[in-house]
Design an enzyme around this catalytic site. Structure first.
Site, PDB file in Angstrom:
ATOM      1  N   LYS A  76       0.804  -1.250  -0.173  1.00  0.00           N
ATOM      2  CA  LYS A  76      -0.169  -0.084  -0.088  1.00  0.00           C
ATOM      3  C   LYS A  76       0.866   1.287  -0.067  1.00  0.00           C
ATOM      4  O   LYS A  76       1.885   1.164   0.692  1.00  0.00           O
ATOM      5  CB  LYS A  76      -0.734   0.211   1.417  1.00  0.00           C
ATOM      6  CG  LYS A  76      -1.942   0.994   1.252  1.00  0.00           C
ATOM      7  CD  LYS A  76      -2.626   0.875   2.563  1.00  0.00           C
ATOM      8  CE  LYS A  76      -3.713   2.075   2.852  1.00  0.00           C
ATOM      9  NZ  LYS A  76      -4.647   1.625   3.952  1.00  0.00           N
ATOM     10  N   SER A 151      -9.487   1.882   3.614  1.00  0.00           N
ATOM     11  CA  SER A 151      -8.691   2.531   2.438  1.00  0.00           C
ATOM     12  C   SER A 151      -7.955   1.562   1.508  1.00  0.00           C
ATOM     13  O   SER A 151      -7.080   2.163   0.696  1.00  0.00           O
ATOM     14  CB  SER A 151      -7.748   3.543   3.037  1.00  0.00           C
ATOM     15  OG  SER A 151      -6.850   2.928   4.046  1.00  0.00           O
ATOM     16  N   SER A 175      -9.330  -0.623   7.455  1.00  0.00           N
ATOM     17  CA  SER A 175      -9.099  -0.574   6.088  1.00  0.00           C
ATOM     18  C   SER A 175      -8.403  -1.731   5.523  1.00  0.00           C
ATOM     19  O   SER A 175      -8.024  -1.803   4.290  1.00  0.00           O
ATOM     20  CB  SER A 175      -7.881   0.327   6.042  1.00  0.00           C
ATOM     21  OG  SER A 175      -8.401   1.705   5.864  1.00  0.00           O
TER      22      SER A 175
HETATM   23  N1  GLN Z   1     -12.505   3.840   7.033  1.00  0.00           N
HETATM   24  C1  GLN Z   1     -12.006   4.298   8.017  1.00  0.00           C
HETATM   25  C2  GLN Z   1     -11.485   5.691   8.024  1.00  0.00           C
HETATM   26  O1  GLN Z   1     -11.822   6.476   6.957  1.00  0.00           O
HETATM   27  C3  GLN Z   1     -10.772   3.288   8.582  1.00  0.00           C
HETATM   28  C4  GLN Z   1      -9.616   3.725   7.695  1.00  0.00           C
HETATM   29  C5  GLN Z   1      -8.342   2.892   7.993  1.00  0.00           C
HETATM   30  O2  GLN Z   1      -8.394   1.819   8.610  1.00  0.00           O
HETATM   31  N2  GLN Z   1      -7.192   3.339   7.480  1.00  0.00           N
HETATM   32  O3  GLN Z   1     -10.942   6.111   8.845  1.00  0.00           O
END
Ligand code: GLN
Length: 479
Positions: A76, A151, A175
């Site tokens: 990532k 994400s 994420s």
């Molecule tokens: N969707 C969650 C957020 O926007 C989790 C994101 C993540 O785990 N990086 O914070």
């Protein structure tokens, strides 16, 4: 693409010389090329991956290859890999290349894994659909009109579409698990502090975890044993005993466990009927496998999401201070230093990141600190206590991974609150710091995958991986 079924089979083939690392990499490169429209990779490290492959092929011949020889990994865009670009899906880091290599990446390289490229993601990990990337959204391989989750969307799609064996993602609030669920894969978020964060771009430091996405539990277990454990560069990493996860998950095959699920999680308004149905079938399946499953009360669970969004935005507003256009990435010529900060941050950050910096600054401001930030910190402690009590009586806490299956691109872009609800089940584990895994447990009427989330007590990764390994096939068949 030759499908070897499992990474174990790949290693077997490498040992017998029926395939080489170079051929493996060429296969994945071809797949990446054919699937460019999915937008999963921001950079493909073709030259260095082939170079690594040749070195490892030589080591295999000499019988000195490391334990991950032949594993092709995508990372990532939040991990530092020296001399390679690193942007966290953001324009603000335009032109930046990493000055050093993250501990987890270094350990993969030392074990002879091959890094094939940098994967698209929501800007600074903020999002649940990968639509907040400065480099455009990623498309779900199963249905190109739908999101892959976020994400770590690029990371999930890369595994889903056979562009690499495994992806390294980050999980601050789901994420890794939510995209795994949307793409029909396994996604593990280990215990907070199990894997070093050295070289991981910070979003909310007390929540951030390195996570793993793959088709098989066994591959994840094998990689976890390599990347986890003490690190001189990150003092928050635990010195808790590090077992050989891949061997251990084969051991407790006949053990029976106690599972709990909360009334609050299945009563949630936004849950898609098929997800609820698949969750009930998963419970039946778990019972059939000889385990006990009880409904329990988790009165604080509904507070998890607001607690998460208060604390993570507060931490993010502070962590993202460093992007000032002077030390990293994009910069502009302006008449004053203040003007420069304003210009760089206005142009460099996307809408969602700005929203969170504003929110975080607000909850930390002196007039609102007590009513938001400190209160949320207290609720976090109470949630942690609630979790500790659950694990005194139960081995696992289960829920759906996400309330819906992969939604349409653009569907939740207008209203951030509907997007935040995608994390309603996943943030709990990050608040409590416990390990959690998503395993496919069926599909909806459109044939889109549904995920089951299994959570365990601190450092119970062996138990978690073992049960995921054992249930994986059963849940898929009966979801
Ligand atoms: N969707 C969650 C957020 O926007 C989790 C994101 C993540 O785990 N990086 O914070």
């Amino acid at each position: 693409m030759i499908n070897y079924g499992s990474f174990r089979a790949v290693q077997e083939a490498l040992r017998h010389g029926t395939i080489s690392c170079r051929e493996l990499v060429l296969n994945f490169l071809q797949n990446i090329n054919q699937n460019k429209s999915l937008n999963a990779f921001l950079d493909v490290f073709e030259e260095s991956a082939l170079q690594q492959a040749d070195i490892i092929d030589q080591k295999l011949k000499n019988n000195i290859a490391g334990p991950l020889a032949g594993l092709v990994v995508g990372i990532k865009d939040v991990f530092a890999y020296q001399k390679f670009p690193l942007q966290a899906g953001s324009k603000i880091l335009d032109g930046y290349s990493a000055a050093y290599t993250a501990t987890c990446i270094q350990r993969l390289l030392d074990a002879d894994a091959i890094i094939i490229g940098r994967q698209n993601c929501d800007e600074f990990g903020m999002g649940s659909s990968n639509e907040n990337s400065a480099f455009g959204s990623v498309k779900n391989f199963l249905d190109n009109t739908r999101v892959p989750g976020g994400s770590s969307g690029g990371s999930a799609v890369a595994v889903q579409a056979q562009m690499c064996h495994l992806s390294l993602g980050s999980d601050t609030g789901g994420s890794v698990r939510q995209p795994a669920s949307f793409c029909g894969l396994i996604g593990l978020k280990p215990t907070y502090s199990r894997i070093s964060r050295h070289g991981l771009v910070a979003y909310a430091s007390s929540f951030d975890c390195v996570g793993l996405i793959a088709h098989e539990v066994e591959t994840i277990a094998k990689v976890l044993s390599i990347v986890a454990g003490k690190d001189d560069f990150d003092s928050t990493v635990s010195s808790e005993y590090m077992p050989d996860y891949a061997t251990s998950i084969q051991e407790n095959k006949n053990q029976t466990f106690k599972f709990a699920y909360s009334k609050q999680s299945i009563e949630h308004d936004g849950i898609q009927p098929e997800v609820k149905q698949a969750f009930s079938s998963a419970i039946e399946q778990i019972k059939k496998d000889g385990h006990q499953v009880n409904e329990i009360n988790l009165p604080l669970q509904p507070y998890a999401l607001p607690t998460y969004y208060i604390l993570t935005t507060a931490e993010a507003s502070s962590n993202l201070n460093r992007y000032d256009g002077i030390r990293y990435g994009a910069s502009t010529q302006t008449s004053s230093l203040e003007q420069q900060y304003k210009r760089v941050r206005t142009d460099g950050f996307g809408e969602e990141v700005k929203r969170r910096i504003l929110l975080g600054t607000f909850v930390l401001s002196s007039s609102y600190y007590d009513s938001f930030y400190s209160k949320a910190q207290k609720v976090r402690q109470l949630i942690r206590q609630e979790t500790i009590e659950v694990f005194k009586q139960y081995d696992f806490l289960i829920s759906p991974t996400a309330p819906t299956t992969a939604f349409k691109l653009g569907e939740k872009q207008e209203n951030p609150l509907t997007m935040y609800l995608a994390d309603v089940y996943s943030v709990y584990a990050n608040i409590a710091g416990i390990p959690a895994i998503s395993v496919p447990c069926g599909s909806d009427l459109q044939n889109l995958p549904i995920g089951l989330q299994i959570m365990a007590a601190d450092f119970q990764e062996i138990k978690l991986l073992s049960i995921a390994h054992r249930l994986k096939e059963k849940l898929k068949l009966h979801g």
